[in-house]
Scaffold this motif. Sequence first.
Motif, PDB file in Angstrom:
ATOM      1  N   PRO A   1       0.805  -1.232   0.000  1.00 47.54           N
ATOM      2  CA  PRO A   1       0.000   0.000   0.000  1.00 47.54           C
ATOM      3  C   PRO A   1       0.835   1.279   0.000  1.00 47.54           C
ATOM      4  CG  PRO A   1      -0.004  -0.974   2.177  1.00 47.54           C
ATOM      5  CD  PRO A   1       0.826  -1.873   1.316  1.00 47.54           C
ATOM      6  N   PHE A   2       2.075   1.209  -0.462  1.00 48.47           N
ATOM      7  CA  PHE A   2       2.953   2.377  -0.506  1.00 48.47           C
ATOM      8  C   PHE A   2       3.668   2.407  -1.855  1.00 48.47           C
ATOM      9  CE2 PHE A   2       2.348   1.471   3.946  1.00 48.47           C
ATOM     10  CZ  PHE A   2       2.115   2.734   4.466  1.00 48.47           C
ATOM     11  N   PRO A   3       4.236   3.569  -2.224  1.00 46.44           N
ATOM     12  CA  PRO A   3       4.919   3.632  -3.517  1.00 46.44           C
ATOM     13  C   PRO A   3       6.211   2.811  -3.510  1.00 46.44           C
ATOM     14  CG  PRO A   3       4.782   5.820  -2.479  1.00 46.44           C
ATOM     15  CD  PRO A   3       4.220   4.848  -1.522  1.00 46.44           C
ATOM     16  N   PRO A   4       6.737   2.491  -4.698  1.00 46.65           N
ATOM     17  CA  PRO A   4       7.992   1.745  -4.760  1.00 46.65           C
ATOM     18  C   PRO A   4       9.079   2.517  -4.008  1.00 46.65           C
ATOM     19  CG  PRO A   4       7.059   2.003  -6.953  1.00 46.65           C
ATOM     20  CD  PRO A   4       6.234   2.839  -6.021  1.00 46.65           C
TER      21      PRO A   4
ATOM     22  N   VAL B   1       3.095 -11.690  -7.428  1.00 40.71           N
ATOM     23  CA  VAL B   1       3.261 -10.407  -8.107  1.00 40.71           C
ATOM     24  C   VAL B   1       3.017  -9.266  -7.132  1.00 40.71           C
ATOM     25  CG1 VAL B   1       2.517  -9.024 -10.077  1.00 40.71           C
ATOM     26  CG2 VAL B   1       2.331 -11.522 -10.160  1.00 40.71           C
ATOM     27  N   ILE B   2       3.957  -8.315  -7.098  1.00 35.80           N
ATOM     28  CA  ILE B   2       3.785  -7.136  -6.246  1.00 35.80           C
ATOM     29  C   ILE B   2       2.937  -6.111  -6.988  1.00 35.80           C
ATOM     30  CG2 ILE B   2       4.970  -5.139  -5.243  1.00 35.80           C
ATOM     31  CD1 ILE B   2       6.003  -7.193  -3.655  1.00 35.80           C
ATOM     32  N   ALA B   3       1.912  -5.570  -6.321  1.00 35.17           N
ATOM     33  CA  ALA B   3       1.153  -4.464  -6.899  1.00 35.17           C
ATOM     34  C   ALA B   3       1.172  -3.308  -5.917  1.00 35.17           C
ATOM     35  CB  ALA B   3      -0.276  -4.895  -7.201  1.00 35.17           C
ATOM     36  N   ASN B   4       1.788  -2.197  -6.318  1.00 37.86           N
ATOM     37  CA  ASN B   4       1.803  -1.016  -5.452  1.00 37.86           C
ATOM     38  C   ASN B   4       0.469  -0.296  -5.586  1.00 37.86           C
ATOM     39  OD1 ASN B   4       4.842  -1.275  -6.574  1.00 37.86           O
ATOM     40  ND2 ASN B   4       4.834  -0.533  -4.488  1.00 37.86           N
ATOM     41  N   ARG B   5      -0.229  -0.136  -4.473  1.00 34.65           N
ATOM     42  CA  ARG B   5      -1.468   0.643  -4.489  1.00 34.65           C
ATOM     43  C   ARG B   5      -1.361   1.723  -3.429  1.00 34.65           C
ATOM     44  NH1 ARG B   5      -6.094  -0.904  -7.032  1.00 34.65           N
ATOM     45  NH2 ARG B   5      -6.527   1.236  -6.518  1.00 34.65           N
ATOM     46  N   PRO B   6      -0.516   2.742  -3.675  1.00 32.30           N
ATOM     47  CA  PRO B   6      -0.307   3.763  -2.661  1.00 32.30           C
ATOM     48  C   PRO B   6      -1.505   4.695  -2.545  1.00 32.30           C
ATOM     49  CG  PRO B   6       0.857   4.347  -4.661  1.00 32.30           C
ATOM     50  CD  PRO B   6       0.222   3.002  -4.902  1.00 32.30           C
ATOM     51  N   GLY B   7      -1.524   5.459  -1.491  1.00 37.08           N
ATOM     52  CA  GLY B   7      -2.568   6.457  -1.334  1.00 37.08           C
ATOM     53  C   GLY B   7      -3.050   6.557   0.090  1.00 37.08           C
TER      54      GLY B   7
ATOM     55  N   ASN C   1      -4.661  -0.950   1.967  1.00 39.40           N
ATOM     56  CA  ASN C   1      -5.165  -1.749   3.085  1.00 39.40           C
ATOM     57  C   ASN C   1      -6.639  -2.076   2.896  1.00 39.40           C
ATOM     58  OD1 ASN C   1      -2.666  -1.509   4.262  1.00 39.40           O
ATOM     59  ND2 ASN C   1      -3.274  -0.002   5.787  1.00 39.40           N
ATOM     60  N   SER C   2      -7.425  -1.059   2.490  1.00 36.41           N
ATOM     61  CA  SER C   2      -8.865  -1.301   2.367  1.00 36.41           C
ATOM     62  C   SER C   2      -9.154  -2.172   1.153  1.00 36.41           C
ATOM     63  CB  SER C   2      -9.623   0.022   2.306  1.00 36.41           C
ATOM     64  OG  SER C   2      -9.687   0.499   1.009  1.00 36.41           O
ATOM     65  N   LEU C   3      -8.275  -2.070   0.144  1.00 33.02           N
ATOM     66  CA  LEU C   3      -8.464  -2.922  -1.028  1.00 33.02           C
ATOM     67  C   LEU C   3      -8.393  -4.399  -0.643  1.00 33.02           C
ATOM     68  CD1 LEU C   3      -8.086  -2.302  -4.402  1.00 33.02           C
ATOM     69  CD2 LEU C   3      -6.260  -3.886  -3.889  1.00 33.02           C
ATOM     70  N   VAL C   4      -7.398  -4.757   0.174  1.00 32.95           N
ATOM     71  CA  VAL C   4      -7.256  -6.156   0.585  1.00 32.95           C
ATOM     72  C   VAL C   4      -8.343  -6.527   1.598  1.00 32.95           C
ATOM     73  CG1 VAL C   4      -5.725  -7.864   1.613  1.00 32.95           C
ATOM     74  CG2 VAL C   4      -4.793  -6.108   0.101  1.00 32.95           C
ATOM     75  N   ALA C   5      -8.663  -5.585   2.504  1.00 35.56           N
ATOM     76  CA  ALA C   5      -9.699  -5.860   3.507  1.00 35.56           C
ATOM     77  C   ALA C   5     -11.011  -6.246   2.832  1.00 35.56           C
ATOM     78  CB  ALA C   5      -9.897  -4.645   4.408  1.00 35.56           C
ATOM     79  N   ASN C   6     -11.259  -5.662   1.653  1.00 33.41           N
ATOM     80  CA  ASN C   6     -12.522  -5.925   0.957  1.00 33.41           C
ATOM     81  C   ASN C   6     -12.356  -6.884  -0.217  1.00 33.41           C
ATOM     82  OD1 ASN C   6     -14.289  -4.096   2.510  1.00 33.41           O
ATOM     83  ND2 ASN C   6     -12.909  -2.535   1.699  1.00 33.41           N
TER      84      ASN C   6
ATOM     85  N   ASP D   1      -9.769 -15.510  -0.943  1.00 32.61           N
ATOM     86  CA  ASP D   1      -9.399 -16.776  -1.561  1.00 32.61           C
ATOM     87  C   ASP D   1      -7.891 -17.019  -1.507  1.00 32.61           C
ATOM     88  OD1 ASP D   1      -8.557 -14.832  -3.251  1.00 32.61           O
ATOM     89  OD2 ASP D   1      -9.822 -15.425  -4.950  1.00 32.61           O
ATOM     90  N   GLY D   2      -7.169 -16.112  -0.841  1.00 31.07           N
ATOM     91  CA  GLY D   2      -5.727 -16.309  -0.727  1.00 31.07           C
ATOM     92  C   GLY D   2      -4.937 -15.826  -1.928  1.00 31.07           C
ATOM     93  N   TYR D   3      -5.610 -15.219  -2.912  1.00 31.21           N
ATOM     94  CA  TYR D   3      -4.877 -14.732  -4.080  1.00 31.21           C
ATOM     95  C   TYR D   3      -4.617 -13.223  -4.026  1.00 31.21           C
ATOM     96  CZ  TYR D   3      -5.482 -19.338  -5.975  1.00 31.21           C
ATOM     97  OH  TYR D   3      -5.412 -20.684  -6.147  1.00 31.21           O
ATOM     98  N   THR D   4      -5.172 -12.564  -3.016  1.00 33.42           N
ATOM     99  CA  THR D   4      -4.887 -11.148  -2.809  1.00 33.42           C
ATOM    100  C   THR D   4      -4.414 -10.995  -1.371  1.00 33.42           C
ATOM    101  OG1 THR D   4      -6.699 -10.657  -4.307  1.00 33.42           O
ATOM    102  CG2 THR D   4      -5.798  -8.820  -3.074  1.00 33.42           C
ATOM    103  N   LEU D   5      -3.124 -10.677  -1.216  1.00 27.30           N
ATOM    104  CA  LEU D   5      -2.548 -10.564   0.119  1.00 27.30           C
ATOM    105  C   LEU D   5      -2.012  -9.151   0.303  1.00 27.30           C
ATOM    106  CD1 LEU D   5      -0.553 -13.914   0.099  1.00 27.30           C
ATOM    107  CD2 LEU D   5      -2.829 -13.499   1.058  1.00 27.30           C
ATOM    108  N   LEU D   6      -1.671  -8.832   1.548  1.00 29.00           N
ATOM    109  CA  LEU D   6      -1.249  -7.480   1.882  1.00 29.00           C
ATOM    110  C   LEU D   6       0.083  -7.496   2.626  1.00 29.00           C
ATOM    111  CD1 LEU D   6      -2.066  -4.406   2.205  1.00 29.00           C
ATOM    112  CD2 LEU D   6      -3.094  -5.072   4.369  1.00 29.00           C
ATOM    113  N   MET D   7       0.995  -6.588   2.224  1.00 29.14           N
ATOM    114  CA  MET D   7       2.217  -6.373   3.000  1.00 29.14           C
ATOM    115  C   MET D   7       2.060  -5.010   3.660  1.00 29.14           C
ATOM    116  SD  MET D   7       5.164  -7.343   4.014  1.00 29.14           S
ATOM    117  CE  MET D   7       5.781  -8.701   3.050  1.00 29.14           C
ATOM    118  N   ALA D   8       1.631  -5.028   4.923  1.00 29.56           N
ATOM    119  CA  ALA D   8       1.303  -3.765   5.584  1.00 29.56           C
ATOM    120  C   ALA D   8       2.376  -3.374   6.586  1.00 29.56           C
ATOM    121  CB  ALA D   8      -0.037  -3.874   6.282  1.00 29.56           C
TER     122      ALA D   8
END
Lengths: 507, 323
Positions: free
Chosen positions: B33-36, B60-66, B73-78, B82-89
């Motif tokens: 959830p942060f920029p590279p 695959v890493i996806a940066n979703r900053p903001g 965080n809210s993207l993963v919370a919602n 299924d275990g295919y969307t995880l969060l590194m918080a």
Amino acid sequence: MDGGVFANLMHGFSVALQPSVLAYAFAGCVIGTLVGMLPGLGPLAGISLLLPATFGLNPIIAIVLLAGVYYGAMYGGSTTSILMRIPGEAASVMTCIDGYAMTQRGRAGPALAIAAIGSFVAGTLSVVALMFLAPTLASFALRFGPPEYTGLLLMGLFVLAYMSGGSMLKTLAMAAVGLLLGMIGIDAMSGYTRFSYDVIELADGIGIVPVAVGLFGLSEILLTAGQPTPPAIQRPTLRQLIPSLEEIKLSVGPISRGSLIGFLIGIIPGSAHIISSFVSYGIERRMSTHPERFGKGAIEGVAGPESANNSAATGAFVPMLALGIPTGPITAVMLAAIMVHGISPGPMLITQQPDLFWGFVASMYVGNVVLLILNLPLVGLFVYLLRIPYSYLYPAILCFCILGVYSVSNSVVDVWIMLGMGAFGYVLRKTGFEPAPIALGLILSPMLELSVRQSLAMSGGSYGIFFERPIAITMFAAAGVLILLGLKPLLFKRKDWREKVGLEDQV
Amino acid sequence: MTRILIGALLALAALHVHAQDAYPSRPITLIVPFPPGGVADITGRPTAIALEKAIRQPVVIANRPGAGGAVGNSLVANAKPDGYTLLMALSSISVIPEADKLFDRKPAYTLDQLVPIALISADPTILVVHPSLPVKSLQELIALAKAKSGQMSYSTSGIYGALHMPMEMFLHAANLKMRAVHTNGGGPAITILLGGHVEMTVGGPAAVASHVKAGRLRPIVGWGAKRHAAFPQVPTFKELGYDIEYYIWAGMFAPRGTPEPVTKALRDAVRKAVDDPDFKSTMAKIDSPIQYLDAPEFAKYWAADAKRLAEAVNAVGRAEDHK
């Protein structure tokens, strides 16, 4: 390292001219040129996308590659600005004004050539400066605290008041729209979210990329689509690229001033390469004996800003390499790229990693030569791209815009903002308003607000802090002089100086 | 021909059914959830590479900053559990919902929408002062701050940010008043201190180490339970009698409702990943100490940390309440 600058530089060349380093510098320059040309896909997005690929390389190659993308983008950004009035990235916004006007007058070739030559001269001069002045200048930049920033940004805003060709009232109105857009998002000092309407993406504020691409890129495409016949595209041959003696003479001053201004602004943390091109344009126009030519295809309006943004890109490496301080998101990503390799950035970097620092410096000399060669002969190729009928070309550009804007932070909200801004920009330009001040207002507003409020937090609420510090007070004095200069014609003559020189009719 | 086609289709269908029950059968997205370039990103990338080897699917890493991490965080919370969307918080994950509560905002997400998988790294912060400040120890600093009550200033990475909370814990514990100068990141917070525009800040050990070595910043005290390996001479608040602790940590989360076999597979994979020699050497290179905790221990750690942070957020309160 006590071998002297020259010996160090020779050592640097021995690193930079290794085939592998050279190949990556070349690759960085090519990618950078493309990144600079594609609207929306700026150097930040380009470098961020490449970052993971550098983890497996050695640190020297990684930084040479990423730096090539950064300053390569400064070259590439001018091409679409001049030929199509679409800024490839934010720092090329100013180039659009006179660059595109030159294209309409049939002087696209010289505009492209001068942009490339100016970028080369500025790029090379600023590497020389980087090499000699890195440690000294970096400590100067550190003395810029929030009050000094406030002064600097106010100066920037006053320059903005004069930069656009239209009426001053319209310019100020557009700047106000930009400043208001910049208010959206979390208030940095209190934590309140403002005007975000429960859209969490808006809590961060509106990014400059979607706004700039929408206002400048999309609106241009829409305007062109609305014209009955597509405008004739200039396709300069190599011979037409050669500027006239007159044009060369006119460009010498702006290129040297742009190089100096850009470098100085570049070492100050912030979105320096963007501001530098605005400041350079304002100064060239102020200094010109024929300011009425600006906005109608003045070569100075291309030479100055294009040199300044290149020089600022190099200037930004001074605090990054000498102190380990990123001047903005681009240098922050580059620092991350070398940290992954176990090199800690900071004051010790130059002495502990002479190969890295001097190899990097030398690679920038090489890179600038590569870019000059790439941009001059290849310009013909890029122009050739424009022979593709608009019905194919513009949907493709639209695709690039959407992809580029999305890729900055993988946000669909940004794409909607871009589309909305495109429609807004179209309406503005149909009704005779120039959208450029909106973009600058949006960039400056959060920075200005933050520095004013940081200053007040430092002083516990006393405005005296702005007048106690020598650098800050100098900036405010300069800003004051700018206001007076601007007011003088309004007070002592009935007409605005712009009207007198016929700028009111232009837009 | 038709037969071959039907056969192929049946085979495909069988493959599909088979794919459904064996997790993971397709690439996993790890949202950062942060920029590279930030802590979450430079921790997430080596983790993803090591996890790929352990779980035998691309990660695959996806940066979703903001919004300070709230967007990702809210993207993963919602997300679909299924275990295919995880969060590194980062630790800020616990602060955002508290700040939302404070301002009566519709929360972007709540903590119970996420389940912890593993703690990857944790690093205690260090209090650093400008070398021109005439203090060498915490006692001297407190004495000076008491004498100049409300006059001294510190920079932060942003209000309620990762480098603001620990300072507030300290000020609260020592009953001090100082001016907070908020910036927009850990880098700017250090820059403004290096220029001498504020008197002190809180820094991550990796971020301040080179400045301390060069004498541009002076370390005073650390927030860890024990002294930091890179700063053995710097005491901790705990030894000096203040019961405060703070770490910038990075951990992996999944959406609540992720099936038990999936979380188990993930936990096993992360356990293998943190043992990977390449992972270890990369983390050592970026000065990020691996602090692995499996889900049950991490859940306890997280609960305690979230409680401390919630207290700190509420101690700060809304800005206007101070005036």
